[in-house]
Design a protein around this motif. Structure first.
Motif, PDB file in Angstrom:
ATOM      1  N   ILE A  56       4.973   5.619   0.964  1.00 60.39           N
ATOM      2  CA  ILE A  56       3.911   5.496   1.975  1.00 60.39           C
ATOM      3  C   ILE A  56       2.929   6.671   1.867  1.00 60.39           C
ATOM      4  CG2 ILE A  56       3.444   5.551   4.464  1.00 60.39           C
ATOM      5  CD1 ILE A  56       6.009   3.947   4.882  1.00 60.39           C
ATOM      6  N   ALA A  57       3.494   7.882   1.713  1.00 57.68           N
ATOM      7  CA  ALA A  57       2.619   9.050   1.569  1.00 57.68           C
ATOM      8  C   ALA A  57       1.732   8.899   0.333  1.00 57.68           C
ATOM      9  CB  ALA A  57       3.453  10.330   1.467  1.00 57.68           C
ATOM     10  N   ALA A  58       2.357   8.522  -0.777  1.00 51.73           N
ATOM     11  CA  ALA A  58       1.608   8.376  -2.029  1.00 51.73           C
ATOM     12  C   ALA A  58       0.551   7.284  -1.908  1.00 51.73           C
ATOM     13  CB  ALA A  58       2.563   8.054  -3.173  1.00 51.73           C
ATOM     14  N   GLY A  59       0.962   6.141  -1.378  1.00 49.43           N
ATOM     15  CA  GLY A  59       0.033   5.014  -1.264  1.00 49.43           C
ATOM     16  C   GLY A  59      -1.124   5.308  -0.331  1.00 49.43           C
ATOM     17  N   ALA A  60      -0.816   5.950   0.816  1.00 51.89           N
ATOM     18  CA  ALA A  60      -1.871   6.248   1.794  1.00 51.89           C
ATOM     19  C   ALA A  60      -2.895   7.209   1.190  1.00 51.89           C
ATOM     20  CB  ALA A  60      -1.275   6.827   3.072  1.00 51.89           C
ATOM     21  N   ILE A  61      -2.408   8.224   0.473  1.00 50.04           N
ATOM     22  CA  ILE A  61      -3.326   9.183  -0.158  1.00 50.04           C
ATOM     23  C   ILE A  61      -4.122   8.509  -1.268  1.00 50.04           C
ATOM     24  CG2 ILE A  61      -3.415  11.234  -1.626  1.00 50.04           C
ATOM     25  CD1 ILE A  61      -1.100  12.354   0.035  1.00 50.04           C
ATOM     26  N   SER A 157      -4.041   2.852   8.172  1.00 52.00           N
ATOM     27  CA  SER A 157      -3.589   1.461   8.209  1.00 52.00           C
ATOM     28  C   SER A 157      -2.444   1.246   7.224  1.00 52.00           C
ATOM     29  CB  SER A 157      -4.730   0.511   7.863  1.00 52.00           C
ATOM     30  OG  SER A 157      -5.820   0.725   8.703  1.00 52.00           O
ATOM     31  N   TYR A 158      -2.517   1.928   6.099  1.00 53.69           N
ATOM     32  CA  TYR A 158      -1.438   1.838   5.110  1.00 53.69           C
ATOM     33  C   TYR A 158      -0.143   2.387   5.711  1.00 53.69           C
ATOM     34  CZ  TYR A 158       0.818   1.882   0.526  1.00 53.69           C
ATOM     35  OH  TYR A 158       1.661   1.635  -0.526  1.00 53.69           O
ATOM     36  N   ILE A 159      -0.255   3.540   6.390  1.00 52.15           N
ATOM     37  CA  ILE A 159       0.934   4.149   7.007  1.00 52.15           C
ATOM     38  C   ILE A 159       1.497   3.230   8.086  1.00 52.15           C
ATOM     39  CG2 ILE A 159       1.740   6.094   8.412  1.00 52.15           C
ATOM     40  CD1 ILE A 159      -0.364   7.836   6.910  1.00 52.15           C
TER      41      ILE A 159
END
Lengths: 231, 231
Positions: A56-61, A157-159
């Protein structure tokens, strides 16, 4: 090329909604599939939670920063194309005039009428440039202040989306049972999200709901199957 | 709203290249970050490889299928907007005529000239509809056959991109050492990819290369840090 999806006038939502859709769409799907995959190989939920949060951290960034740079680059792209058009209009006005005439002729105008239009445009170079941007290139002026808002909206929104499939693993200690709740919760969330997305984008809501749930379900099943196969 | 990014005429690549960029961009970034995150908590590389492959499968399906449905939905959206325009032109031609005139007036034409253009358009309803699609809505006709090619291109590019950061974990048994090689390999790959992408999209290649490597690096660092923090 513009890197953000092109939003047109009939769209009933705003760019804000579009950014939420972009972030949540991937946020609900990828962490869901990854958690399913990890739960297929890990006995404890700790690895699923840690891996899921890392994703989630990687995707959100990646998505947020990607959206920021895409918006910035769209604005620069527009400015540079506009300079090109200005340069062409100043240096080769005859060729640009002919381009406008050709366009208008293709819409059924006659030669004399096209000439009237091009003469009017030639008197107002700025309007002429705008006309070329829109008509020849199909580009709309992007809002330069949008980049930051867009990045934050997509990332958050991703998070938000990603926490839905992970929540059961945080509440239930057995990975197998948590997986079942994660699948149910997330498919319901994908269905509702797809329905609402359909309403905003003008697609048939029920079909959008089913498609969104199907993509998420297939991705999770593939991740689960592949992880089982390898381990 | 159109869900695929809007590609305009000055773009030096093709839609095929754009799909490769979409797939590889995320494929290089997200599995890279996830592998970094997992390597921060797992002693063996097995969990990194399995989790990474599960993510690649999930991401490729989610993005590929998402691209397929987005292309399909763009085509349907175009067709439905075109029907709307046809309906409006048939039922409220006076209002549509005025819309065209207003648009042309805003580009500096005079009333009499605008009227000539609208009269010409009114004689050819199909050209008029095309004019409105392009001018009022800024929509271009999507290629209906693109959906499948687009899906496969995006999915396969995601897989190709995702295997770069995972390869070191498959070749080196110690997770810590594999991480170092994964970081080096992937940052180099992101740099080259960003450079090539910049050449195709008209952005400054070196800047695009640095930005792409930066996003991937930040995402991986965040995932690694978060995973370490939790475990």
């Amino acid at each position: 090329m513009p890197q953000t999806p092109h939003v047109e006038q009939h769209f009933t939502g705003s760019e804000f909604i579009r950014d939420i859709v972009i972030g949540m769409s991937d946020g609900l799907t990828v962490p869901f599939a990854l958690a399913a995959g990890l739960s297929g190989i890990a006995n404890s939920t700790a690895i699923v939670i840690t891996g899921g949060l890392a994703e989630i951290a990687a995707g959100a960034i990646a998505m947020g920063l990607g959206g920021y740079l895409a918006a910035k680059s769209d604005a620069e792209h527009y400015a540079s194309e506009r300079e090109n058009e200005r340069y062409e209009i100043e240096t080769i006005p005859a060729k640009e005039t002919e381009e406008v005439e050709q366009l208008l002729l293709s819409y059924g105008l006659e030669k004399a009428q096209s000439t009237l239009v091009t003469n009017a445009l030639r008197k107002r170079p700025e309007a002429w440039i705008d006309f070329m941007m829109r008509f020849e290139l199909g580009l709309e002026k992007p809002d330069p202040k949008r980049a930051l808002t867009s990045a934050l909206t997509i990332g958050l929104s991703y998070i938000a989306g990603g926490l839905v499939p992970l929540a059961p693993y945080m509440l239930i200690s057995k990975a197998g049972s948590a997986l079942i709740f994660s699948v149910i919760f997330t498919l319901v969330a994908l269905f509702i999200f797809g329905y609402v997305k359909g309403r905003f984008t003008g697609a048939r809501p029920l079909r959008s709901a089913l498609q969104t749930a199907l993509i998420g379900g297939l991705a999770a099943a593939a991740a689960f199957g592949l992880a089982k196969l390898i381990s």
